[in-house]
Write a protein that holds these residues in place. Structure first.
Motif, PDB file in Angstrom:
ATOM      1  N   ILE A 516       0.833  -1.195   0.000  1.00 49.52           N
ATOM      2  CA  ILE A 516       0.000   0.000   0.000  1.00 49.52           C
ATOM      3  C   ILE A 516       0.869   1.245   0.000  1.00 49.52           C
ATOM      4  N   LEU A 517       1.933   1.242   0.773  1.00 48.45           N
ATOM      5  CA  LEU A 517       2.917   2.317   0.795  1.00 48.45           C
ATOM      6  C   LEU A 517       4.243   1.809   0.250  1.00 48.45           C
ATOM      7  N   THR A 518       5.103   2.722  -0.082  1.00 49.52           N
ATOM      8  CA  THR A 518       6.441   2.391  -0.548  1.00 49.52           C
ATOM      9  C   THR A 518       7.405   3.462  -0.071  1.00 49.52           C
ATOM     10  N   PRO A 519       8.625   3.115   0.335  1.00 47.48           N
ATOM     11  CA  PRO A 519       9.615   4.147   0.706  1.00 47.48           C
ATOM     12  C   PRO A 519       9.892   5.075  -0.468  1.00 47.48           C
ATOM     13  N   THR A 520       9.971   6.341  -0.186  1.00 49.32           N
ATOM     14  CA  THR A 520      10.230   7.342  -1.217  1.00 49.32           C
ATOM     15  C   THR A 520      11.720   7.391  -1.529  1.00 49.32           C
ATOM     16  N   PRO A 521      12.110   7.246  -2.776  1.00 51.40           N
ATOM     17  CA  PRO A 521      13.552   7.246  -3.105  1.00 51.40           C
ATOM     18  C   PRO A 521      14.208   8.567  -2.732  1.00 51.40           C
ATOM     19  N   GLY A 522      15.364   8.463  -2.119  1.00 47.57           N
ATOM     20  CA  GLY A 522      16.155   9.638  -1.813  1.00 47.57           C
ATOM     21  C   GLY A 522      15.751  10.367  -0.552  1.00 47.57           C
ATOM     22  N   ARG A 523      14.739   9.893   0.160  1.00 46.94           N
ATOM     23  CA  ARG A 523      14.283  10.598   1.369  1.00 46.94           C
ATOM     24  C   ARG A 523      14.192   9.589   2.508  1.00 46.94           C
ATOM     25  N   THR A 524      14.866   9.865   3.598  1.00 45.86           N
ATOM     26  CA  THR A 524      14.923   8.955   4.730  1.00 45.86           C
ATOM     27  C   THR A 524      13.615   8.993   5.514  1.00 45.86           C
ATOM     28  N   ASP A 525      13.141   7.816   5.900  1.00 40.64           N
ATOM     29  CA  ASP A 525      11.924   7.700   6.721  1.00 40.64           C
ATOM     30  C   ASP A 525      10.745   8.420   6.092  1.00 40.64           C
ATOM     31  N   THR A 526      10.628   8.333   4.782  1.00 43.02           N
ATOM     32  CA  THR A 526       9.523   8.959   4.058  1.00 43.02           C
ATOM     33  C   THR A 526       8.841   7.886   3.214  1.00 43.02           C
ATOM     34  N   TYR A 527       7.517   7.908   3.203  1.00 43.66           N
ATOM     35  CA  TYR A 527       6.741   6.886   2.508  1.00 43.66           C
ATOM     36  C   TYR A 527       5.728   7.546   1.596  1.00 43.66           C
ATOM     37  N   SER A 528       5.366   6.831   0.539  1.00 43.26           N
ATOM     38  CA  SER A 528       4.435   7.330  -0.463  1.00 43.26           C
ATOM     39  C   SER A 528       3.378   6.283  -0.737  1.00 43.26           C
ATOM     40  N   VAL A 529       2.243   6.746  -1.262  1.00 41.29           N
ATOM     41  CA  VAL A 529       1.156   5.842  -1.628  1.00 41.29           C
ATOM     42  C   VAL A 529       1.504   5.150  -2.932  1.00 41.29           C
ATOM     43  N   LEU A 530       1.340   3.866  -2.980  1.00 41.39           N
ATOM     44  CA  LEU A 530       1.621   3.087  -4.181  1.00 41.39           C
ATOM     45  C   LEU A 530       0.311   2.948  -4.957  1.00 41.39           C
ATOM     46  N   GLU A 531       0.017   3.971  -5.789  1.00 36.49           N
ATOM     47  CA  GLU A 531      -1.263   4.007  -6.489  1.00 36.49           C
ATOM     48  C   GLU A 531      -1.325   3.010  -7.626  1.00 36.49           C
ATOM     49  N   TYR A 532      -0.206   2.768  -8.293  1.00 35.13           N
ATOM     50  CA  TYR A 532      -0.180   1.883  -9.447  1.00 35.13           C
ATOM     51  C   TYR A 532       0.783   0.744  -9.174  1.00 35.13           C
ATOM     52  N   LEU A 533       0.336  -0.454  -9.434  1.00 39.97           N
ATOM     53  CA  LEU A 533       1.142  -1.640  -9.147  1.00 39.97           C
ATOM     54  C   LEU A 533       0.969  -2.627 -10.275  1.00 39.97           C
ATOM     55  N   HIS A 534       2.074  -2.974 -10.911  1.00 38.31           N
ATOM     56  CA  HIS A 534       2.028  -3.986 -11.966  1.00 38.31           C
ATOM     57  C   HIS A 534       1.857  -5.353 -11.325  1.00 38.31           C
ATOM     58  N   PRO A 535       1.081  -6.253 -11.915  1.00 45.04           N
ATOM     59  CA  PRO A 535       0.865  -7.577 -11.291  1.00 45.04           C
ATOM     60  C   PRO A 535       2.134  -8.348 -11.019  1.00 45.04           C
ATOM     61  N   THR A 536       3.198  -8.105 -11.799  1.00 44.58           N
ATOM     62  CA  THR A 536       4.444  -8.865 -11.596  1.00 44.58           C
ATOM     63  C   THR A 536       5.427  -8.130 -10.710  1.00 44.58           C
ATOM     64  N   ASP A 537       5.057  -6.959 -10.188  1.00 51.35           N
ATOM     65  CA  ASP A 537       5.978  -6.224  -9.337  1.00 51.35           C
ATOM     66  C   ASP A 537       6.161  -6.942  -8.022  1.00 51.35           C
ATOM     67  N   ALA A 538       7.400  -6.976  -7.549  1.00 50.00           N
ATOM     68  CA  ALA A 538       7.688  -7.553  -6.238  1.00 50.00           C
ATOM     69  C   ALA A 538       7.368  -6.538  -5.163  1.00 50.00           C
ATOM     70  N   PRO A 539       7.013  -6.995  -3.960  1.00 53.40           N
ATOM     71  CA  PRO A 539       6.774  -6.051  -2.869  1.00 53.40           C
ATOM     72  C   PRO A 539       8.033  -5.279  -2.515  1.00 53.40           C
ATOM     73  N   ILE A 540       7.831  -4.140  -1.886  1.00 51.13           N
ATOM     74  CA  ILE A 540       8.957  -3.314  -1.478  1.00 51.13           C
ATOM     75  C   ILE A 540       9.680  -3.969  -0.314  1.00 51.13           C
ATOM     76  N   THR A 541      10.980  -4.014  -0.376  1.00 47.45           N
ATOM     77  CA  THR A 541      11.779  -4.568   0.706  1.00 47.45           C
ATOM     78  C   THR A 541      12.100  -3.475   1.702  1.00 47.45           C
ATOM     79  N   ALA A 542      11.663  -3.674   2.969  1.00 51.45           N
ATOM     80  CA  ALA A 542      11.834  -2.620   3.968  1.00 51.45           C
ATOM     81  C   ALA A 542      12.594  -3.105   5.185  1.00 51.45           C
TER      82      ALA A 542
END
Length: 667
Positions: A516-542
């Motif tokens: 549902i959320l994903t870490p924002t690239p380049g920003r520490t301890d910042t998260y973003s809404v994952l509005e679009y997700l390809h069916p073959t995308d792997a989950p975010i590693t946190a």
């Protein structure tokens, strides 16, 4: 016919020659050794793991028609006597074979008790053996040694030990109804269980577990719950644990207790030792300890969204038979609060029109309905302090800030409550409860779950209306990629919601593991809404973000570079790693909240310590602990080690001083 085959055996013809070479005495000793080994090997081969009512009859049949024939042929060949063994000798041979069967069953006793419902016949094989004090002592020593070796060690969980203990009570109750054998083997198990810190919690959870299945029908989902206790509570005989149940003056078959019976197992003390619930309850140090743990566990169950509380009501009714109404008065008040809250909630919502507004669309979102607020009114003095009931607030913030529309409903709810209960006032506990969450994403995904209020507050904070128009699907649906829209940092969410960073981070990592959320690239301890997700995308590693709070870039689609099996395996591994990170963050947040709560409570005791050291002078640690136990209402709940850490903290702050082994007020 069988005897003729024995006589034609080549070894039979050698007996006279052996007799002349070795002598009759030596030959008899050798033959007796061979027969003894033969009986032992046959019993172990034929009856090991075989439990039915025909075993003892088969032993006697085999002794009479097989073993005795060999012995008779040997006697005939050595003494030229008639092949007609005396019936008394056959009984002696049968007793010898039965003794080997008893030895086998004693060695198998631990395994039989583990699965005693299917091994009842094997346990019955031992009934004749335990007729003497010496035999009971032998069986007790062998079984106790097996318990010590195979069960009473740190690798065995408390649930496993209690399950074996309950099975032992059931099996030995059938084997020895007077409980003499049970009293000999249960002492070590009871002592070991009392040393387990989670024993009381396991017992209480087991009593409140589902009783729809018999303990023999356990499934993989119920192995972590001691459901045997719930079954015994509802189907056992409560009178068996009340004592004096054996004093039946009309029982013409009454017999005195054996001479090796312990005092607590005598007839005048009743049969509490053979009652499963009574025996388990006697493990507890006091009834008050059990009742306190029952209140905590019951509170957690009553606060869930359930259709009915029939099971909890039934458990309380059964426990009242054993403990009385007075001991469980607080539990009854808790149950009545929850049941009354349903009727009160319906009345308040109807009077305040909340049922109408709860179904109306929220402003600016004609396709979304405003969430409905339902409350449970609890009597503060009768409910225990639950994990989360004392929130882990920040240093400056003092309240969790729910969404505005929830605050508006709460105000109207308070007005309706004060109209009905004019002498009472509601104090909201924002960290207890449950929120039914339903999320919709721009790519058509939906997510439904039930989460804690602070978790719902965190994800709701990402619902930024200003970015609503940016949720436009890409032209090429086959080229979907994670396109974060709303981004917020942990510090921003902590300040906005009034939560500690640990709680906010644990909630964010939970939604990262749900994609549902994903870490924002380049920003520490910042998260973003994952509005679009390809069916073959792997989950975010946190995982790295959970342990070091470092930023982890989102993992893009790798379906073009990897074959489907490799991509699926990578996705599964990343999902497991992300879920593990969320669990670690939640555990860290819970520990942080517990430490804050403990520090807040320990601060109250600082006044007691300062006053004692001022009035009484310098004191050693044990005396301070004893004095606190006397002056603190309800007793001092912490150990000497925790008190030492607290006193050392006061020393660092300069409130007190330490001289040798004594603490004194700072000069």
């Amino acid at each position: 016919m069988y005897l003729a085959q024995i006589l034609r055996s080549s070894s039979i013809g050698q007996i006279p020659s052996w007799n002349r070479q070795l002598g009759i005495t030596t030959l008899k000793k050798i033959f007796a050794t061979v027969i003894d080994k033969c009986v032992t090997d046959f019993v172990e081969w034929a009856y090991s793991g075989t439990y039915n009512d025909e075993v003892r009859h088969h032993v006697r049949f085999w002794t009479q028609h097989v073993l005795s024939e060999y012995i008779s042929v040997f006697i005939h060949a050595t003494q030229h006597a008639a092949i007609d063994p005396i019936s008394g000798d056959i009984q002696k041979y049968q007793q010898m074979a039965l003794s080997r069967l008893w030895a086998l069953r004693v060695n198998e006793m631990f395994d039989m008790i583990l699965d005693w419902d299917q091994t009842v016949a094997g346990i019955d094989d031992l009934k004749t053996l335990i007729s003497t004090p010496q035999a009971r002592q032998f069986v007790a020593e062998k079984f106790t040694k097996a318990l010590q070796t195979r069960l009473l060690h740190p690798a065995a969980s408390t649930i496993e030990i209690l399950q074996v203990y309950i099975s032992t009570i059931r099996a030995l109750r059938r084997l020895d109804p007077r409980g003499v054998l049970l009293s000999k083997v249960s002492g070590r198990v009871r002592q070991y269980l009392r040393e387990r810190d989670d024993m009381i919690k396991v017992v209480v959870t087991g009593l409140l577990s589902d009783i729809s299945l018999h303990p023999t029908q356990r499934t993989a989902d119920t192995t972590d719950v001691l459901s045997e206790l719930a079954w015994e509570l509802h189907n056992g005989d409560p009178s068996s644990g009340k004592g004096n149940s054996n004093l039946d003056w009309n029982n013409m078959d009454w017999q005195p207790d054996p001479i090796d019976a312990a005092p607590e197992t005598t007839s005048t003390r009743g049969h509490k030792h053979t009652d499963v619930i009574g025996s388990v309850m006697s493990l507890l140090e006091s009834k008050d300890v059990f009742v306190r743990e029952l209140q905590v566990t019951l509170a957690e169950r009553l606060l869930r969204n359930k259709e009915d509380y029939d099971q909890e009501t039934s458990v309380l009714e059964h426990l009242k038979i054993r403990f009385g109404d007075t001991a469980l008065q607080a539990c009854e008040v808790m149950l009545r609060d929850v049941l009354d809250s349903r009727r009160l909630d319906q009345t308040i919502r109807k009077d305040q029109g909340l049922d109408i507004t709860g179904s109306m669309p929220a402003a600016g979102h004609e396709d979304e309905a405003e969430p409905a607020l339902h409350a449970k009114i609890l009597s503060r003095l009768f409910w225990p302090s639950l994990p989360g009931s004392t929130p882990a607030y920040g240093e400056e913030e003092k309240h969790f800030n729910p969404p505005l529309h929830i605050l508006h409903q709460r105000e109207r709810y308070e007005q309706g409550f004060e109209q009905l209960k004019q002498t009472r006032k509601i104090t909201w506990n924002d960290h207890l409860g449950a929120v039914s969450l339903e999320l919709s994403f721009a790519d058509g995904r939906t997510y439904t779950d039930e989460v804690l209020p602070y978790q719902a507050g965190v994800i709701y904070a990402f619902n930024d209306d200003s970015d609503h128009d940016r949720h436009i699907l890409p032209a090429d649906r086959n080229d979907l990629a994670p396109q974060p829209v709303v981004s917020k940092s942990v510090s921003e969410l902590s300040e906005e919601l009034g939560l500690t960073p640990a709680l906010v981070r644990s909630a964010c990592l939970l939604f990262v593991s749900k994609r549902i959320l994903t870490p924002t690239p380049g920003r520490t301890d910042t998260y973003s809404v994952l509005e679009y997700l390809h069916p073959t995308d792997a989950p975010i590693t946190a995982a790295a973000d959970a342990t070091t709070h470092k930023q982890t870039a989102p993992v893009g689609s790798s379906s073009e570079q990897l074959d489907p099996d490799t991509a699926a395996a990578a996705a599964a591994a990343a999902q497991a790693q992300s879920e593990r990170a969320a669990e670690l963050a939640a555990a860290h947040a819970a520990k942080d909240a517990e430490q804050r709560e403990k520090r807040a409570k320990m601060a109250v005791y600082q006044q007691f310590v300062t006053a004692m050291l001022t009035n009484q002078g310098a004191m050693p640690l044990p005396r301070i602990a004893m004095m606190l136990g006397m002056v603190v209402p309800g007793g001092f709940p912490y150990t000497n080690e925790e008190l030492r850490d607290f006193l050392n903290g006061m020393v660092r702050e300069g409130a007190i001083e330490v001289a040798g082994n004594n603490y004194k007020k700072a000069s």
